[in-house]
Every structure is written in structure tokens, then in C-alpha cells.
Design a protein around this motif. Structure first.
Motif, short mmCIF file in Angstrom:
data_model
loop_
_atom_site.label_atom_id
_atom_site.label_comp_id
_atom_site.label_asym_id
_atom_site.label_seq_id
_atom_site.Cartn_x
_atom_site.Cartn_y
_atom_site.Cartn_z
N UNK A 271 0.80 -1.19 0.00
CA UNK A 271 -0.01 -0.01 0.01
C UNK A 271 0.94 1.31 0.02
N UNK B 246 2.71 1.75 -3.55
CA UNK B 246 1.58 2.18 -4.45
C UNK B 246 1.38 3.83 -4.33
N UNK B 247 1.24 4.05 -3.02
CA UNK B 247 0.84 5.46 -2.97
C UNK B 247 2.09 6.43 -3.14
N UNK C 51 3.19 6.04 -7.82
CA UNK C 51 2.19 6.72 -8.16
C UNK C 51 2.37 7.45 -9.44
N UNK C 52 1.11 7.54 -10.32
CA UNK C 52 1.26 8.55 -11.60
C UNK C 52 1.94 9.70 -11.51
N UNK C 53 1.84 10.44 -10.25
CA UNK C 53 2.37 11.58 -10.26
C UNK C 53 3.58 11.84 -9.47
N UNK D 30 -6.00 3.65 -0.08
CA UNK D 30 -7.03 3.34 -1.12
C UNK D 30 -6.53 3.11 -2.39
N UNK D 31 -5.28 3.72 -2.75
CA UNK D 31 -4.75 3.60 -4.16
C UNK D 31 -4.51 2.19 -4.36
N UNK E 132 -8.31 9.33 -10.62
CA UNK E 132 -7.52 8.76 -11.96
C UNK E 132 -7.74 7.37 -11.86
N UNK F 131 -7.35 3.40 -13.86
CA UNK F 131 -6.86 2.54 -15.22
C UNK F 131 -7.73 1.30 -14.73
N UNK G 152 -5.01 0.40 -11.42
CA UNK G 152 -4.21 1.68 -10.91
C UNK G 152 -5.14 2.76 -10.82
N UNK G 153 -5.05 3.54 -9.54
CA UNK G 153 -5.78 4.58 -9.03
C UNK G 153 -4.92 5.75 -8.61
N UNK G 154 -5.05 6.78 -8.86
CA UNK G 154 -4.20 7.78 -8.29
C UNK G 154 -5.23 8.98 -7.88
N UNK H 272 -5.54 12.64 -5.96
CA UNK H 272 -5.08 13.99 -5.30
C UNK H 272 -6.26 14.66 -4.84
#
Lengths: 423, 483
Positions: A346, A349-350, A354-356, B42-43, B391, B393, B402-404, B406
């Protein structure tokens, strides 16, 4: 017409058609026997869940597999049987990963409904939090094994037009799960697929594209109880004596603050409440420490980290009565979805994936001023003794205040069926 | 010397946090940190679940603005179904907007009346017993009743469309699962059972006027307290007007220069990055092209007031004109003006709700649209506290891979840290000992941002604080609690 015979249920005499299923005979005579696996047109009845356990002619057994005969004597509502049936339902909640607020079958779920009917507000068994598969391979449906109670309804009842079975039991004991024949599943008609979802008493079989189709209030188990006398208690309409002012503490641990918001949803009645209670240590005030002993402590949220545990213990120490308020404090709630996943995954992933995330400049926070994360999320009763449970996400405002008034002043009350919910 | 001020509890979305301010042996601020001390994950744990569960599941991030999470996720999930916002049915769009504006109306009312008003009414140095809404109710019952009733109105709007005031359901992939009946609509118009929408507009205007009066008397405080330059981020419609539900992302710097030029929301990841600090579970988003040091933005009412060209409802627009006139139309970088901006948005919400209630499309029966499924969906919305991004996927079977997320408060992470540093430098480091009023000022600065963690910890007053005073050798020499 079949012959009518005499039977006795809880010491009272009734008449029923000879050979009729005991569940139906009891229902026709206004007696509620809880059940989960029982489905009227599945013959012979499955008898797998045992939630309908009664004492039949002096022996414990499932009512759903019994046919009535002359002189049959059945005990249904003894304290022992009621507790046994409640324990069976509690075990099902503990054995699966049933998170009602996150389930699209919520409101139409038989397991949830039995919880309401039996007044299951918490479970005496530790939840297993096993990592179960959500199977996306079927072409028409998603099989959510977290929610399967292995009642066998789908195994027996769901077939293709040419009679081929779609589901079957695999493995044994605690490792049993319902396997799918993907080839046959793909051959189901739309109607047969929807019927499979309907046959399932929980949210284990989900048909793609059929989600949350009914609004709150229109769902099968939203408003009306199956029992005529659901939680019927006398209601005092008038206070006879002046009420002593009480001290209340509240806290939000690993919750979302929705329970505190529900507390406020009594709206202008709040102005009456503050005539009767003072808030001590609480997000509602600026008091950080307990300066006085409190009559009642309302706990929102479970325990995610060492600070939560410390705070909860402090509340137990300083409050006469401790109330677990809302799904997260009662069962662990939605945050327990991480309990089947290693904490490290977890965090990675965060913060790392992360995508950003900043390329080449990622870290997982770790600092002396950050409390220690727990290996999993714990419900409050796993840490300290809890005196009263109010489930719901969040609980209904009326339910909360009725319960609190009862606990503080002994005021009698009835929690309506529509107020007692898990989602 | 070090001072450590703890704000507890805070979480990533709600919950536990901690502020520490460290001074050197000369009493000057060495460091200050606003630690977010909880983490949910959560992500990760949403991965492996069907995407259509997301709008219901992720709204449990927050009990104060669950609608924002529900709708941001729904917008993303719509795209996974192949439906863009413009392709939703008019009825679905209006119902979602009604729910969203009801949400912001109740959340802003909650913030102002339940959280912030004790500071404004009683002052930052008021005794601890008075700094809560209960004291407001005792001393100014009429104001309390108005505040409670306004919040109730927003909650009732949510309940009418979503079935529940908190964690209800309206949005499903590609639309909504219920419409509004004439009877439900009339409940908010005829004033028979609750105060009607016209009264809400009237009261909203009155509370804006209250704030303008307060401004007249306390302008220096509002101008200077925790004021600092920063960027501002929000969403605007095609004409550059404020849009809280859908639109394009715009950002400006502290001087008003455009730093993000009305980009489509689904491009957000090309423009934003998030830094991580060792001492906080909350990340620090910033605009890549401006850089980590200056690229962070404030979000929420003040930011929205700064970066939009206009508000598309007449009464709120007139108030915005008055608001920007005080800075000569320059960017307003004063933290405390967030409260004023928030009240203008309350008025705007009430106006929009009235428009929607009179729109016949609100009660239509065209609820769900379908499209060609996609593998990525990005939903961005202006939540009460600012720009909120979801976000997702998925794989071809509909499983989330996938989850993001903000959340709005994350964007304000740097701003709140800067505000805390301002109080430390300008209030605490100038004093030899810690007073309760000083601690409260730290909270007042943070509270202006209405952070979700604030909601979790100070629903009716302020965050509890614990301050420790260390000497330069790290030895604890003084300790004080805010009560």
C-alpha cells in the motif's frame, strides 16, 4: 386438498398442510424463522447455512429440511436458539470479507437482511480477512469470492438452457470455494445470468452493467421488516423527571468523520441536546485532555496506527460507557480492505509508483513524529472493551441519539428497522 | 530552543496530524512541519475491484464531502464506459450538479458556522470554553439556527437525489439511477416543510454582508495574518467563468500570470507532479514547469476567486467584484480572505440550486448513456476545499489496475505549512513563552483552508494542540496544552 394436521410452535398450536415445508408452515402462521440458503423452489432444500436452526421434536436441526407431520413440536424463539442463530450469522460476517458500504448488493443482500432481523450489531468472532479472489474471467459476470457464504444456491439452481451446470464446489473445508465453468457461463441467456445474481443471497455474483440500479429506499430490504414485532419496545413520550446533565466525549480515530456529521444531522435538535449534555474531550470542543470523567464516550473509526490505539485506551479509561459508532469502529469498515494486502504494498503504491510521483526522487515517509502504522486495521473491540455498538456508514442520526439517551438516562426507545443499517 | 505543536487527530483524508515548530537557541524559527500522520492505502486496495464500484467505495474517504469523491470517481468511471461529461444526458448532468452544489452549500455552511465563526465572533484569545459552536449557540441563538438550517438545506438536497445525507448514491456509470419527482422538487421551493431556496439566498446574502462588516472592522488582521505569495489553481468553464462541477484547469502565480492555461482535465498528469517528505504522509503537488519550490498552488474558495474571470450568477458575481476591488483587482494572497470567498461561494451555490430547481430537465427520465469502453478515466471536480482528482486505469475486463487520487487538501499542503511557518515566525518566535492564544493562531491559519483533516479534528471549534518547548540541547523545558 392436502390433509391439515396439528403442530406446536413455541408451545402454541397451529394447523398446517401435512408434508409442507416447516419454514413455509411457520410463515403462514405468522412465525418468522430466519434462513439464508432456503430458496422456495429449490427442492430438496439445501440445509447448508443452518441459520434456520430450531429444536424439532427435542433435537436441534434445520427447519428448512423438515416437513410437518401430525404432532410436530418445534421450539423457535428460545434465548438459546436465538443466540445460536445470531452466532451463525456473525460467523458468516467474520469468515468472509463483507463490507456492506462497498457492496453493490447492499440493500438487496439476504445476509445483510438477516443481520438486521437478528439485531447483529457486532460480531463476537474475530474476522479472518483472508485474501480472496475477485474473478473477472467470466464473460458475463464478476465472481466476488469475498462475499460468498457457500450456501450452494447457485451450484444447484443455475444451469444453461440445456441443463449444464455453471457453478460447482471446489476444494474442501475452509478452502471450499465456488468454481465457475467459464464455457457454460458464457452460454447463459441474459435472463439466466440475471437470475444467477438474484439467486445469490449476497453480492458474490455480480452481472456486469447492473450496478446500484435501485436507489436508497427502493431496495428490497430498506424499509420493512419481515417480523411483525421488530424491536418493539415501549416509547416514553414524556420525560417524567428532570434529567441530570451528562458529560460526553467523542473522537474520530481511523474514520471519515461521517459519524460525527450524522451526529450533527439532528439539526436544530442539537440546541436541545446541549441543554442535556456537555461535551468534554471532543472535536466539538477545544479540550485536548480529559479534565473530568465522562458518562459516555462515542468512538468513530477503527485503529490504523499506534496513536489510534493510545487514544482509544485513554477513552476506555476515562468513560463509564464506551459506544462504537459506525462501521469502522464496529467492524473495521472500509479501511479493512487493506487487511488482506501487505502494508508495504500500500505504501509503495501511494508513494513510489504513483502516476504523479517524482521520477527518481521517491521515498516512503518515515519519521519520529509519525505514529507507527499497524499491520492491519483493527475494530475497536479488538483493542478495548466496548459497551454498545451502533453500526452504519454512518449510523442514522435518530438511531445514535435514541441509543445515547437510553444509555445515559435509561430512556426506553425503539430503533426502527429503517434506522438500523450497515451501509 | 524547539517548540513542537501537535495537531491531533489528522489523516490523509480526515484524521490525525501534527505540527512541529522548532526554534533555535536564539528563539528564531529553525523548522516547522505540518505532519499528516495517517495513511489508508486506497490507491492500492481498490486495485482488483470492478471499476463501477469506485464511486460508492471511494466516497468513504470523507464523511464531510463524500459527494465530491462520489462525483469525481463517477466522472472517471463515465469515461471508462466511454461517456464524456458533454455526452451525459441533460437530466443526469443537472441532477449531479444539484447534488454537488447542495454539497458545497452544506460544507461551506458547516465550515463557517460550526468551525470558523467562534474565532471571528469571540477572537483568537477567547477562553477555551468559548471556542466552539455551542458557545455560539448560547450567545447568538439566531445565528446558530440560521447556520444549522443552511447546512440542513444542503443535506436535504443531497438526500433528495442520493437517498441519504451522508454516503448516498446517485451516480452510476454513464449517468444517474434516479430522477427527481415534482414533489421532491417542490419541497425546496414551497417553504412548507423547510425554509425554501429563496430564504437560503437571502440568508446567504446576509452572511456575506456580515463578513463585509467584519472586514470593515478588521481589515488589517484579514490583510496581514498568514499572508504570503503563492500560486492559485481551480477550474473554469469555456468562457473563463467559475465552474465547480466541470471545466478546464487554470492556474496563476502570485502576481496573476497564467501558469496553467485552461488545460483539459484529462491531461493533469502531464503538468503536475507530487513530492514526498519524510515527515508527512500527505504529498506535495506542484506544477512541473514551475518547479517544486514555487510551483505549488492554493486551491479552494480563495484560489477560485482569484483565478476565475467571473462568477456566472448575478448576486455572487456582484460580491466577487466587491471582493477583488479591495486588492485593486490584484491577486489576493491573504489567507483569511478564504472565509469571505467561501461565503460568496455559498451565495453562488444557492443561486445555482434555484436555477436547477426551476429547470424542467431536472425531472427527466433519460438517465443513463452508453459509449465505447476505455481503459483510463480521469475525473476532476472542484470540491468545497478545492480541486479534486480521481484517476483510474482498468484492464479489458473492467478490473481496476491503477488508481491515483489527489485530494484538495493535498494541494494546500504547502500553503498550510507556509501559514504555520508564518505564525511561528511572526507570533511564536517573538515570544519567550507559549500562550494559548498563540497556539490558537496556528489553528486559525490552518483552519482558513478548511482542510479535510481539520474537519476530522475540529468539527465545532479548533484542533487540540500540544506544545513542547525544547532547549538547544534537545531537552524538554516547557510543555503546554491548548486547554
Amino acid at each position: 386438498m392436502s390433509k391439515m394436521i396439528n403442530i406446536t410452535i413455541d408451545g402454541k398450536s397451529f394447523q398446517a398442510e401435512e408434508g409442507k415445508n416447516l419454514m413455509l408452515a411457520a410463515k403462514e402462521n405468522g412465525i418468522f424463522i430466519p434462513s439464508l440458503c432456503y430458496y422456495e423452489h429449490i427442492e430438496p432444500p439445501l440445509g447448508t447455512c443452518r441459520v434456520c436452526t430450531c429444536k424439532i421434536n427435542g433435537k436441534f436441526g434445520p427447519a428448512c429440511t423438515e416437513k410437518v407431520s401430525e404432532g410436530l413440536s418445534v421450539a423457535v424463539n428460545t434465548p438459546e436458539l436465538m443466540d445460536t442463530r445470531k452466532a451463525l450469522v456473525e460467523m458468516m460476517f467474520a469468515e468472509g470479507n463483507h463490507i456492506c458500504p462497498a457492496c453493490e448488493k447492499s440493500g438487496n443482500c439476504d445476509l445483510q437482511h438477516m443481520g438486521y432481523e437478528l439485531g447483529v450489531s457486532s460480531t463476537r468472532f474475530q474476522h479472518l480477512f483472508k485474501d480472496r479472489l475477485i474473478d473477472f474471467k467470466p464473460s458475463r459476470m464478476v465472481m466476488e469470492h469475498n462475499r460468498c457464504i457457500k450456501c450452494m444456491r447457485c451450484v444447484v439452481d443455475v444451469t444453461t438452457t440445456d441443463g449444464k451446470k455453471v457453478f460447482t464446489y471446489q476444494n474442501r473445508g475452509n478452502e471450499t470455494f465456488v468454481g465457475i465453468d467459464y464455457e457454460q457461463e458464457a452460454r447463459l441467456t441474459d435472463e439466466q445470468a440475471l437470475n444467477a445474481m438474484k439467486v445469490c443471497p449476497t453480492g458474490a455474483i455480480i452481472i456486469r452493467g447492473v450496478n446500484q440500479s435501485e436507489p436508497f429506499g427502493d431496495r428490497k430490504f430498506d424499509l420493512e421488516s419481515t417480523q411483525k414485532d421488530y424491536n418493539k419496545k415501549p416509547v416514553l413520550t414524556k420525560r417524567l423527571v428532570a434529567m441530570e446533565k451528562k458529560m460526553v466525549a467523542t473522537v474520530s480515530l481511523a474514520g471519515c468523520f461521517g459519524c460525527h456529521m450524522s451526529l450533527l444531522d439532528i439539526d436544530t435538535e442539537l440546541l436541545d441536546v446541549i441543554e442535556l449534555v456537555s461535551f468534554a474531550k471532543s472535536p466539538l470542543t477545544d479540550f485536548k485532555n480529559f479534565t473530568t470523567r465522562c458518562h459516555i464516550g462515542l468512538i468513530e473509526g477503527g485503529c490504523c496506527n499506534s496513536d489510534n490505539v493510545e487514544t482509544l485506551r485513554l477513552f476506555r479509561e476515562h468513560c463509564d460507557i464506551l459506544v462504537a459508532l459506525g462501521e469502522c469502529s464496529v467492524w473495521g469498515g472500509l479501511p479493512t480492505m487493506r487487511n488482506a494486502i501487505p502494508l508495504g504494498e500500500c505504501l509503495e503504491e501511494a508513494y513510489l509508483n504513483s502516476v504523479t510521483s517524482e521520477a527518481g526522487n521517491t521515498i516512503v515517509p518515515y519519521h519520529e513524529d509519525l505514529p507507527k502504522m499497524l499491520d492491519r486495521v483493527y475494530a475497536c473491540n479488538e483493542i478495548v472493551k466496548i459497551d454498545y455498538y451502533i453500526p452504519g456508514c454512518p449510523p442514522d442520526a435518530n438511531h445514535i441519539w435514541k441509543a445515547v439517551k437510553n444509555l445515559l438516562w435509561g430512556e426506553e426507545y425503539s430503533i426502527l428497522y429503517s434506522e438500523f443499517k450497515y451501509d | 530552543m524547539n517548540r513542537k505543536i501537535t495537531i491531533d487527530p489528522v489523516t490523509r483524508v480526515e484524521g490525525h496530524g501534527r505540527v512541529t515548530i522548532h526554534l533555535d537557541e536564539y528563539g528564531q524559527v529553525k523548522d516547522s512541519f505540518f505532519h499528516i500522520v495517517e495513511f489508508r492505502g486506497f490507491e492500492r486496495f481498490i486495485q482488483g475491484h470492478p471499476y463501477w464500484e469506485a464511486p460508492v467505495l471511494v466516497q468513504r474517504l470523507c464523511g464531510i464531502c463524500p459527494v465530491s469523491h462520489h462525483l469525481a470517481a463517477a466522472k472517471a468511471v463515465d469515461q471508462l464506459e466511454g461517456v464524456d461529461p458533454k455526452d451525459l444526458s441533460p437530466t443526469a448532468t443537472r441532477l449531479r450538479r444539484l447534488m454537488h452544489f447542495g454539497q458545497i452549500f452544506q460544507s461551506h455552511a458547516l465550515h463557517f458556522f460550526y468551525l470558523a465563526s467562534p474565532d471571528l465572533l469571540f477572537g483568537m484569545d477567547a477562553p477555551v470554553e468559548k471556542r466552539n459552536v455551542i458557545a455560539v449557540a448560547v450567545e447568538n441563538r439566531e445565528l446558530a439556527i440560521k447556520g444549522i438550517t443552511m447546512r440542513k438545506f444542503g443535506q436535504e438536497i443531497i438526500k433528495a437525489v442520493a437517498g441519504k445525507k451522508i454516503h448516498g448514491i446517485l451516480a452510476v456509470p454513464g449517468g444517474v439511477h434516479k430522477t427527481l419527482t415534482e414533489e421532491e422538487r417542490d419541497y425546496f421551493l414551497n417553504g412548507k416543510s423547510i425554509e425554501n431556496i429563496d430564504t437560503m439566498i437571502e440568508w446567504s446574502q446576509a452572511i456575506v454582508n456580515f463578513m463585509k462588516d467584519y472586514h470593515e472592522k478588521n481589515r488589517k488582521f484579514l490583510d496581514e495574518f498568514a499572508a504570503f505569495p503563492s500560486g492559485h489553481l481551480g477550474m473554469v468553464n469555456d468562457e473563463g467563468g467559475l465552474d465547480l462541477y466541470d471545466g478546464k484547469l487554470r492556474a496563476i502565480d502570485s502576481e496573476g500570470n497564467i501558469t496553467l492555461d485552461d488545460i483539459a482535465t484529462d491531461l493533469y498528469q502531464e503538468y503536475f507532479s507530487e513530492a514526498v517528505a519524510q515527515w508527512s504522509y500527505m504529498k506535495f503537488p506542484y506544477l512541473k514547469k514551475v518547479g517544486r519550490e514555487n510551483g505549488w498552488n492554493r486551491v479552494g474558495p480563495l484560489a477560485r476567486m482569484n483565478m476565475c474571470d467571473f462568477i456566472p450568477t448575478p448576486l455572487a458575481e456582484k460580491e466577487r467584484q466587491d471582493f477583488i476591488a479591495f486588492t485593486g483587482k490584484k491577486v489576493n494572497n491573504s489567507t483569511m480572505y478564504s472565509h469571505w470567498a467561501r461565503l460568496i461561494e455559498i451565495l453562488h451555490c444557492a443561486e445555482v440550486i434555484k436555477e436547477l430547481l426551476h429547470d424542467p430537465e431536472l425531472m427527466g427520465n433519460d438517465l443513463i448513456r452508453k459509449g465505447t469502453p476505455r481503459l483510463k478515466g480521469i475525473g476532476i471536480i472542484e470540491a468545497p476545499r478545492g480541486t479534486l482528482t480521481h484517476h483510474y486505469e482498468v484492464d479489458e475486463k473492467g478490473m481496476i489496475t491503477r488508481c491515483n487520487l489527489i485530494v484538495s487538501t493535498t494541494h494546500n499542503n504547502d500553503a498550510m505549512n507556509t501559514a504555520v511557518r508564518w505564525v511561528a515566525n511572526n507570533v511564536i518566535s517573538r515570544s519567550g513563552n507559549i500562550t494559548d492564544g498563540m497556539l490558537n493562531q496556528v489553528e486559525v491559519a490552518i483552519r482558513a483552508y478548511d482542510p479535510c483533516l481539520s474537519c476530522a479534528t475540529q468539527a465545532m471549534g479548533k484542533m487540540p494542540l500540544h506544545a513542547e518547548l525544547y532547549n538547544h540541547l534537545g531537552k524538554l523545558i516547557d510543555e503546554k496544552y491548548s486547554n
